[in-house]
Design an enzyme around this catalytic site. Structure first.
Site, PDB file in Angstrom:
ATOM      1  CB  CYS A   1      -9.175  -0.215   6.419  1.00 44.80           C
ATOM      2  SG  CYS A   1      -7.311   0.219   6.554  1.00 44.80           S
TER       3      CYS A   1
ATOM      4  CG  HIS B   1      -8.215  -0.575  12.364  1.00 40.51           C
ATOM      5  ND1 HIS B   1      -9.081  -1.410  11.569  1.00 40.51           N
ATOM      6  CD2 HIS B   1      -7.537   0.210  11.354  1.00 40.51           C
ATOM      7  CE1 HIS B   1      -8.864  -0.920  10.484  1.00 40.51           C
ATOM      8  NE2 HIS B   1      -7.976  -0.050  10.195  1.00 40.51           N
ATOM      9  CD  GLU B   2      -5.744   3.521  12.225  1.00 37.12           C
ATOM     10  OE1 GLU B   2      -4.951   3.440  11.397  1.00 37.12           O
ATOM     11  OE2 GLU B   2      -7.141   3.757  11.480  1.00 37.12           O
TER      12      GLU B   2
ATOM     13  CG  HIS C   1      -2.840  -0.199   9.529  1.00 39.90           C
ATOM     14  ND1 HIS C   1      -2.999  -0.886   8.290  1.00 39.90           N
ATOM     15  CD2 HIS C   1      -4.075   0.521   9.830  1.00 39.90           C
ATOM     16  CE1 HIS C   1      -4.169  -0.658   7.936  1.00 39.90           C
ATOM     17  NE2 HIS C   1      -4.849  -0.036   8.720  1.00 39.90           N
TER      18      HIS C   1
END
Length: 184
Positions: free
Chosen positions: A92, A134-135, A138
């Site tokens: 990341c 994953h994004e 966030h």
């Protein structure tokens, strides 16, 4: 176009929940351009607006070898299409030089809009599915290290601090070596 500063773990701003984008304005399009430039400069494959301290539901990514096919997902929603999870080694931009395995569904459905307001509704798998999840994490205030043991989280935090100190010193050394303007 401008490079944006990327927040580093454990910055509490990374824990903020992103709000939906109501309209794709000129400012949003500028942010998209800046995020793509920042992602390329940092040699990443994905970047969430939350990582650059803009807490809106916007992610960019480019998994192409030539880094010439950026994708934009606004207000993304993901639905797993398989129950089974597979481990992928993740890294990341907000957790520099830390990599570890995280288990995620290998196939998902992504629904979003692009920078032109066009609907996206795709089934994706492999690295693209992992990157999207994953994004989106966030945007929900989740960082990939949250999936790791407490010990690994502590090690990640310590490593990030060391990396940032080294980068800071290197930046100071570069600044010291730059020629100073002559007094006139």
């Amino acid at each position: 176009m401008a490079l944006l500063p990327i927040l580093s773990y454990p910055d509490p701003r990374l824990r903020m929940i992103a709000t939906p984008v109501k309209e794709v304005t000129a400012e949003i399009k500028t942010l998209i351009t800046d995020m793509i430039e920042t992602m390329y400069d940092a040699e990443g494959i994905g970047l969430a607006a939350s990582q650059v301290d803009h807490h809106i539901q916007l992610i960019v990514m480019d998994l192409s070898e030539d880094k010439d096919s950026p994708r934009v997902f606004i207000n993304p929603k993901v639905t797993p299409l398989v129950e089974e999870k597979q481990p992928y080694e993740e890294g990341c931009l907000s957790v520099p030089d830390v990599y570890d395995k995280v288990e995620r569904p290998n196939k998902v459905r992504i629904e979003a809009i692009d920078q032109n307001g066009n609907a996206i509704d795709e089934e994706v798998e492999g690295l693209l599915a992992v990157c999207i999840q994953h994004e989106i994490d966030h945007l929900n205030g989740v960082i990939f290290v949250d999936y790791l043991s407490r010990l690994k989280q502590t090690r990640a935090r310590d490593k990030v601090r060391k990396v940032l100190k080294i980068r800071e010193k290197q930046g100071e050394q570069v600044a010291e070596k730059e020629p100073q303007p002559a007094n006139s």
